[in-house]
Structures are given as C-alpha cells and as structure tokens.
Design a protein around this motif. Structure first.
Motif, short mmCIF file in Angstrom:
data_model
loop_
_atom_site.label_atom_id
_atom_site.label_comp_id
_atom_site.label_asym_id
_atom_site.label_seq_id
_atom_site.Cartn_x
_atom_site.Cartn_y
_atom_site.Cartn_z
N SER A 62 0.81 -1.21 0.00
CA SER A 62 0.00 0.00 0.00
C SER A 62 0.85 1.27 0.00
CB SER A 62 -0.95 0.01 1.21
OG SER A 62 -0.22 0.04 2.42
N VAL A 63 2.14 1.14 0.36
CA VAL A 63 3.02 2.32 0.34
C VAL A 63 3.14 2.88 -1.08
CG1 VAL A 63 5.19 1.06 -0.06
CG2 VAL A 63 5.22 3.23 1.21
N LEU A 64 2.96 2.04 -2.09
CA LEU A 64 3.02 2.52 -3.47
C LEU A 64 1.90 3.51 -3.77
CD1 LEU A 64 3.80 -0.80 -5.40
CD2 LEU A 64 5.42 0.95 -4.63
N LEU A 65 0.79 3.39 -3.04
CA LEU A 65 -0.37 4.25 -3.27
C LEU A 65 -0.50 5.36 -2.23
CD1 LEU A 65 -3.01 1.50 -4.12
CD2 LEU A 65 -1.57 2.78 -5.71
N LEU A 66 -0.11 5.06 -1.00
CA LEU A 66 -0.31 6.01 0.08
C LEU A 66 0.94 6.84 0.37
CD1 LEU A 66 -2.34 3.74 2.52
CD2 LEU A 66 -3.22 5.49 0.94
N GLY A 67 2.10 6.35 -0.05
CA GLY A 67 3.33 7.12 0.06
C GLY A 67 3.58 7.89 -1.22
N GLY A 68 4.63 8.68 -1.23
CA GLY A 68 4.92 9.45 -2.44
C GLY A 68 6.28 10.11 -2.38
N GLN A 69 6.63 10.74 -3.47
CA GLN A 69 7.92 11.43 -3.58
C GLN A 69 7.70 12.78 -4.25
OE1 GLN A 69 7.49 8.35 -5.30
NE2 GLN A 69 8.01 7.16 -3.49
N ARG A 70 8.15 13.84 -3.59
CA ARG A 70 8.08 15.19 -4.14
C ARG A 70 9.38 15.42 -4.92
NH1 ARG A 70 7.06 20.68 -0.54
NH2 ARG A 70 6.14 21.95 -2.22
#
Length: 299
Positions: A263-271
C-alpha cells in the motif's frame, strides 16, 4: 547502434523498439519468450540466452528494463522472491556477461524506480537525496542499482533511470484508472496529500534515448515530469478529462488492509525534482499533467 534490451515486451520496451526501428538501430531483446519478444518488439531479434551474442560484433549499448510488475499483487514472500530475482538476479547475470565480453558495451542504461526514495513526505527530493530503506520497494531499488553499478569496473558508462509511473494511451497506470473514472467512481487515495510523480511515455522513451547518446550522462536520473502534483491534484485532473467528478476516495485503512506493505506505493509518495535530468539538457514534450492527459486521452 547495436543495442541489447531487456524488458522489451513491457510498455516502455515496446515503445522503445518502435522508436529505435525508425532510427535504424540493430536491436536484440533478451527474453524468456523470444518469439513473443519478436512479435511485440518491432524490428528486434529475440534471444533466450545471452551467449547467442558471444563472438558477434560488439554491442554499443545495453538497456536493462526487466522486472516483474511490482504493483500487480500483494508482496507475499513468494512475490518478493520473484520481484527480487527478476531485477537483482537478472541484472547480476547481465552485468557479469557484459564483463566477459572482449569489448564490453560502452553504456548501460539500467532501470530503477522512484520508489528508491521511499515515502518522502513533503520533502523535496533530487537525485542526490538519500535512499529510503523503510519498505521492501525501496530496498529492492537500491539493490537493483548496486548490481548495475558493477558494470563500471569494465569501463562501462552506467546511467540509472529512476522511473515514475508512466502515463500511456494504452496500458500502464491509466489503463487501470480510466474505467473507474469514466464511470464516475474515481477519487483520491487516502488523504490525497501524498506527492505523485509521473511521466508521459513519449518523454520516458526520449529520455532513455537521450541518456544513450550523451556520453556525459552517468549516474542516477529522475524520470519524472518537472511538474510536481499531489494525488488529489492528479485524480481531479484525470476526472476533468472524463467530465466526471472525483468524489469517491479510497480510505487509507482499506488499502492497507487489502494490500499490506504494498500500500506504500499508493499512500506514500515522492516530491521529486528531476534536477540532473534537467542539467543533462533533456527537454520534456509533456511537462504538465493537464497537457499530458489531454494528449493521451483525446478522442
């Protein structure tokens, strides 16, 4: 040029083959299914074993994009093993073979992903930022790049491609999202505040070609558009292209329950900032999300 490609049957690989065919390059695709590779990879010759190329004229370049899809199913132990073998073990085999050649290829462009950074929150991230190590995805990318870097010992120029989710008219992330958004069932994921890097397929292909042909391009490069957007911006922009609302969010707890660590692929991110990509002189054809989606989804 004489180019060896892995991952040629994927979304990016097929687009690369079409691009290189128009340029007149000689192309080989290393694949478990050479016949499928030749069918899908326009103008390429599929090979099941690297040793088929032993004794032939030296290759000019290797582009390594192989890897089982990372977001297709939850990261069970068996799935993690497959993801690892299809990236790290395959890259190790490829680099070892390159080192055995009398004249190694001049350049290796090797795939990685923006997951290398882990979940960066609101922090600006560029190619010189530290890697993430809190989840399997980031550890996978770090190990993947380390295997590719070993090619430098044979005088090979190594460019590492940290790719964001790729937007394409057919396939990729949009193929999964569009049916929901066309029915009006789209919406943000979790809070929607997570940063969501992206890149148009045309720019992904152009960037790989750019790295291949510019001898000064070495080390990591962020393959993402220069416009940074949050997940809520992305979903609202996509919904507007379909003239639909984006009012049905997917709760974070439900995604974590269904997907586990993935789920980190959807709920995490990179600016992300594609700083080194910009400094390398690369020019985006589709630098804004609204323009990219309009081009891809036009009737």
């Amino acid at each position: 040029m004489r180019i060896l490609l892995t991952g040629g049957t994927g979304l990016i690989g097929q687009a690369l083959c079409q691009h290189w065919q128009r340029q007149g390059h000689a192309l080989w695709v290393w694949s478990r299914d050479p016949q499928k590779a030749q069918r899908l990879c326009s103008g390429a010759q599929g090979i099941a074993r690297l040793q088929v190329l032993d004794g032939s004229a030296p290759l000019d370049a290797v582009v390594n994009l192989a890897g089982a899809p990372i977001a297709d199913r939850p990261w069970t132990e068996a799935r993690r093993d497959l993801l690892w073998r299809s990236r790290i073990d395959l890259t190790r085999t490829l680099v070892d073979w390159m080192g055995q050649q009398a004249t190694p290829p001049r350049v290796l462009v090797s795939g990685s992903a923006v997951g290398w950074y882990g979940d960066g929150g609101d922090q600006w991230l560029a190619e010189d930022s530290a890697p993430g190590n809190a989840n399997f995805g980031s550890r996978l990318c770090v190990a993947w790049e380390q295997e590719a870097e070993r090619a430098r010992q044979w005088g090979v120029r190594v460019a590492l491609l940290r790719t964001a989710p790729v937007l394409a008219a057919r396939g990729g992330m949009l193929a999964r999202l569009l049916p929901l958004f066309r029915l009006g069932f789209g919406g943000r994921l979790g809070s929607g505040q997570q940063w969501m890097p992206w890149i148009h397929l045309d720019d992904q292909v152009a960037l790989i070609d750019h790295l291949l042909h510019h001898d000064a391009c070495s080390g990591p490069f962020n393959a993402c558009a220069p416009e940074a957007v949050r997940n809520t911006d992305f979903t609202q922009t996509l919904a507007r292209t379909q003239h639909r609302p984006a009012v049905l969010p997917a709760p974070a707890w439900a995604l974590r329950l269904a997907l586990g660590e993935m789920s980190v692929l959807l709920l995490g991110g990179q600016r992300l900032i594609p700083r080194r990509t910009q400094e390398a002189g690369f020019a985006w054809r589709h630098p804004t999300l609204a323009g990219a989606l309009a081009q891809l989804l036009r009737p």
